[in-house]
Design an enzyme around this catalytic site. Structure first.
Site, PDB file in Angstrom:
ATOM      1  N   GLY A 163      44.625  39.021  33.286  1.00 12.87           N
ATOM      2  CA  GLY A 163      44.772  38.538  34.659  1.00 12.87           C
ATOM      3  C   GLY A 163      44.226  39.474  35.728  1.00 12.87           C
ATOM      4  CB  ALA A 164      42.916  42.956  35.713  1.00 10.82           C
ATOM      5  N   GLY A 165      41.121  40.452  36.372  1.00  8.41           N
ATOM      6  CA  GLY A 165      39.942  39.866  37.009  1.00  8.41           C
ATOM      7  C   GLY A 165      40.297  38.676  37.888  1.00  8.41           C
ATOM      8  CG  ASP A 166      42.135  35.485  36.083  1.00  4.08           C
ATOM      9  OD1 ASP A 166      40.916  35.263  36.015  1.00  4.08           O
ATOM     10  OD2 ASP A 166      42.897  35.410  35.093  1.00  4.08           O
TER      11      ASP A 166
END
Length: 330
Positions: A267-270
């Site tokens: 979820g870091a990129g999201d």
């Protein structure tokens, strides 16, 4: 409008995120194979859904468009979107197919491996005629990935939604979010991911996706610029603990990462992309102003970093005060 700390304020325009939402089953223990895992925790996910929740958690306005199974998991996921303040008017339910599941291995370094259960899952069966076109037309930003391009009828629904959004004057935001095991082959993935490349106004790729798309092991400005197209307003390359790079027609540069104790990169990129969209939704002139863009990307890097400090994507997505605290403390 800027908030008191010089970071542009979160906008009130609607960000519509299109694609898949699913449940990741994450081992209770890190660093073991799926076979060795003693048990699994349910972690709701799916990149486009994570982006919508990321926007809403930062005080922005977001909606999700996609299809879930008419099953307990599907209704649970719709409930999670609503609980997090995401507009759920674009969700449809499929009576015949299940909500997608993925079993995720968390390696000791926090990176992930996936095993998917989708044959077919409800998200793949979204038809063009099931789209909530009114909702899509009301968006300022329309965001999507590439998983929805893999099979029909979802592919046609994706192309139709993009066309409607573009005609309505939305900014089109694309994060390919490569999941190679879901594609028939690497060649097909590359071809289909690139098939809609020229339509996007904003594209975000990870270092791994940059290598995959350029078929090269170089992660430099030249490699990144080989992905440029004339209608693009902003190309972003995320580099994990090395921060992010940005490219526009007139300038390019890099923004350092924040160093945190990484537990799970899910979820870091999201979180990064959701926070960026929340900041530019009302004021796209930020994309042409390097100083303001850098300030937004610093904020987005902080969002991405915070998201890696907890297991699972959605529980780890930050609120505005968490982000400002990390930036102040750096």
């Amino acid at each position: 409008m800027a908030s008191s700390n010089g970071i542009p304020a979160t906008g009130s325009g609607l960000v519509v995120s299109f694609g898949e939402m699913l449940i990741d089953f994450v081992p209770t223990v890190s660093g073991v194979s799926l076979a060795e895992a003693p048990g699994f925790l349910k972690a709701p996910g799916g990149a486009p859904a994570n982006v919508a929740i990321a926007v809403a958690r930062l005080g922005g306005k977001a909606a999700f468009v996609g299809k879930l199974g008419d099953d307990e998991f599907g209704h649970m996921l719709a409930g999670i979107l609503k609980e997090n303040g995401v507009v759920a008017d674009g969700i449809t339910f499929d009576q015949g197919a299940r909500t997608a599941l993925a079993f995720v291995t968390l390696r000791a370094d926090g990176e992930r491996e996936f095993m998917f259960y989708r044959n077919p899952s409800a998200d793949m069966l979204l038809k063009p005629e099931e789209l909530n076109l009114e909702l899509i037309r009301s968006a300022k930003v329309f965001h999507y990935g590439s998983i929805s391009l893999i099979v029909e009828p979802c592919r046609s629904a994706h192309l139709k939604a993009m066309e409607v959004a573009k005609d309505a004057g939305c900014l089109l935001s694309y994060d390919p979010n490569l999941r190679l095991p879901l594609w028939p082959s690497a060649e097909e993935a590359r071809k289909q991911i690139r098939s809609i490349w020229e339509k996007a106004d904003l594209i975000k790729v990870s270092d791994v996706e940059l290598e995959f798309l350029t078929e090269s092991d170089k992660i430099d400005d030249e490699a990144a610029m080989s992905l440029w197209h004339p209608n693009l307003k902003l190309l972003l390359v995320t580099l994990g603990e090395h921060g992010s790079r940005y490219y526009t027609k007139n300038f390019h540069g890099s923004v350092d990462a924040f160093h945190v104790n990484t537990v799970d990169t899910t979820g870091a990129g999201d979180s990064f992309v959701g926070s960026l969209l929340a900041k530019i939704v009302d004021d796209q002139s930020i994309l042409e102003d390097e100083a303001r863009l850098r300030s937004v990307l610093t904020y987005s890097n902080a969002c991405g970093a915070i998201t890696t400090t907890k297991k699972g994507a959605i529980p780890a997505l930050p609120k505005d005060e968490d982000v400002l605290a990390l930036i102040r403390g750096a």
